[in-house]
Design a protein around this motif. Structure first.
Motif, PDB file in Angstrom:
ATOM      1  N   HIS A   1      32.691  40.187  36.901  1.00  0.00           N
ATOM      2  CA  HIS A   1      34.155  40.199  36.893  1.00  0.00           C
ATOM      3  C   HIS A   1      34.670  39.706  35.542  1.00  0.00           C
ATOM      4  CE1 HIS A   1      37.343  40.611  40.104  1.00  0.00           C
ATOM      5  NE2 HIS A   1      38.067  40.314  39.032  1.00  0.00           N
TER       6      HIS A   1
ATOM      7  N   ALA B   1      34.258  44.018  39.219  1.00  0.00           N
ATOM      8  CA  ALA B   1      35.686  43.890  39.522  1.00  0.00           C
ATOM      9  C   ALA B   1      35.930  44.055  41.016  1.00  0.00           C
ATOM     10  CB  ALA B   1      36.512  44.901  38.719  1.00  0.00           C
TER      11      ALA B   1
ATOM     12  N   GLY C   1      36.193  53.859  41.364  1.00  0.00           N
ATOM     13  CA  GLY C   1      37.410  53.155  41.746  1.00  0.00           C
ATOM     14  C   GLY C   1      38.580  54.107  41.905  1.00  0.00           C
TER      15      GLY C   1
ATOM     16  N   HIS D   1      40.217  44.108  33.806  1.00  0.00           N
ATOM     17  CA  HIS D   1      39.696  44.850  34.960  1.00  0.00           C
ATOM     18  C   HIS D   1      38.629  45.850  34.534  1.00  0.00           C
ATOM     19  CE1 HIS D   1      39.960  45.910  39.181  1.00  0.00           C
ATOM     20  NE2 HIS D   1      40.066  47.189  38.873  1.00  0.00           N
TER      21      HIS D   1
ATOM     22  N   ASP E   1      41.133  39.557  34.181  1.00  0.00           N
ATOM     23  CA  ASP E   1      41.536  40.692  35.015  1.00  0.00           C
ATOM     24  C   ASP E   1      42.938  40.430  35.573  1.00  0.00           C
ATOM     25  OD1 ASP E   1      41.807  42.714  36.935  1.00  0.00           O
ATOM     26  OD2 ASP E   1      39.692  42.648  37.486  1.00  0.00           O
TER      27      ASP E   1
ATOM     28  N   TRP F   1      42.948  42.636  39.686  1.00  0.00           N
ATOM     29  CA  TRP F   1      42.287  41.842  40.722  1.00  0.00           C
ATOM     30  C   TRP F   1      41.770  40.573  40.048  1.00  0.00           C
ATOM     31  CZ3 TRP F   1      38.985  45.777  44.028  1.00  0.00           C
ATOM     32  CH2 TRP F   1      39.865  46.515  44.839  1.00  0.00           C
TER      33      TRP F   1
ATOM     34  N   SER G   1      35.678  48.271  41.141  1.00  0.00           N
ATOM     35  CA  SER G   1      37.050  48.174  41.609  1.00  0.00           C
ATOM     36  C   SER G   1      37.150  48.603  43.079  1.00  0.00           C
ATOM     37  CB  SER G   1      37.968  49.000  40.693  1.00  0.00           C
ATOM     38  OG  SER G   1      39.315  48.771  40.983  1.00  0.00           O
TER      39      SER G   1
END
Length: 223
Positions: A163, A106, A6, A199, A167, A170, A77
């Motif tokens: 996920h 994520a 990420g 996250h 978070d 996002w 991410s």
């Protein structure tokens, strides 16, 4: 399999920890450093990244004598965005290099603009520059404008999406929209939502997710 980092860059714990874990499970796993610049102390920019270079990394990895089966793709991410976007583009072209299975943590359901590390440094909290593109495909940004939906429903292969429900970067709503769109197109993604997690997952949730990802790839890459 190829692992995509990420905005933390390729030298932080997520992709290397995942690569080491997957290697301990018998997979050939390689983190792919796609961001621009950076070092062990500082992440690089995600700006005008040519997604076709990731396809080339896939092809190069297949030449490794230790790689004897189909390839998988994992991302976290911005790496999850990278993985989903690339897979959707390859599926749209019916590419022979399409990964056999894809797992992300994520994720987002839309394209985001470039990530510039200078804007994320302490004392330099600048607004997101929506004019700068993060991704290119065969040299073009057509269809890759920020806020454009990622058409992952084009992909018919196995897909795992994880996920954290808390978070703040996002929101989990992005993953739920991905799930709803995939199911509306007759897809059956494997979904894992982690209550109380943000996250970046905490140690216990991260360990559980790594195990789930390993089991997922074993089912779909090894059989």
């Amino acid at each position: 399999m190829l692992l995509l980092h990420g905005s933390e860059g390729p030298n932080r714990r997520w992709t290397e920890t995942m690569a080491m874990f997957l290697a301990s499970q018998g997979f050939v796993a390689a983190p792919f450093p796609y961001s621009r610049g950076g070092s062990i102390y500082r992440a690089g920019d995600i700006l005008d990244v040519e997604l076709a270079e990731t396809v080339e990394a896939f092809r190069l990895m297949r030449t490794d004598p230790r790689v004897s089966g189909p390839m998988g793709l994992w991302g976290i991410s911005r790496g999850a965005e990278h993985a989903l976007l690339l897979t959707s583009l390859m599926a749209g072209e019916a590419s022979r290099d399409l990964p056999r299975a894809v797992a992300v943590l994520a994720a987002t359901d839309v394209v985001w603009p470039a990530f510039l590390i200078a804007n994320a440094d302490i004392g330099h909290r600048e607004p997101i520059d929506w004019s700068k593109r993060a991704w290119r495909w065969h040299g073009s940004t057509e269809g890759l404008d920020p806020r454009s939906p990622i058409a992952i429903e084009r992909y018919a292969g196995p897909l795992l999406i994880s996920h954290g429900e808390e978070d703040k970067l996002w929101p989990v709503a992005l993953a739920r929209r991905l799930e709803a769109r995939l199911r509306a197109h007759g897809r059956a993604p494997e979904m894992h939502y982690y209550p109380g997690e943000g996250h970046g997952l905490g140690p216990e949730a991260a360990s559980l997710d790594r195990t789930r990802v390993s089991d997922f790839f074993r089912r779909h890459l090894v059989g």
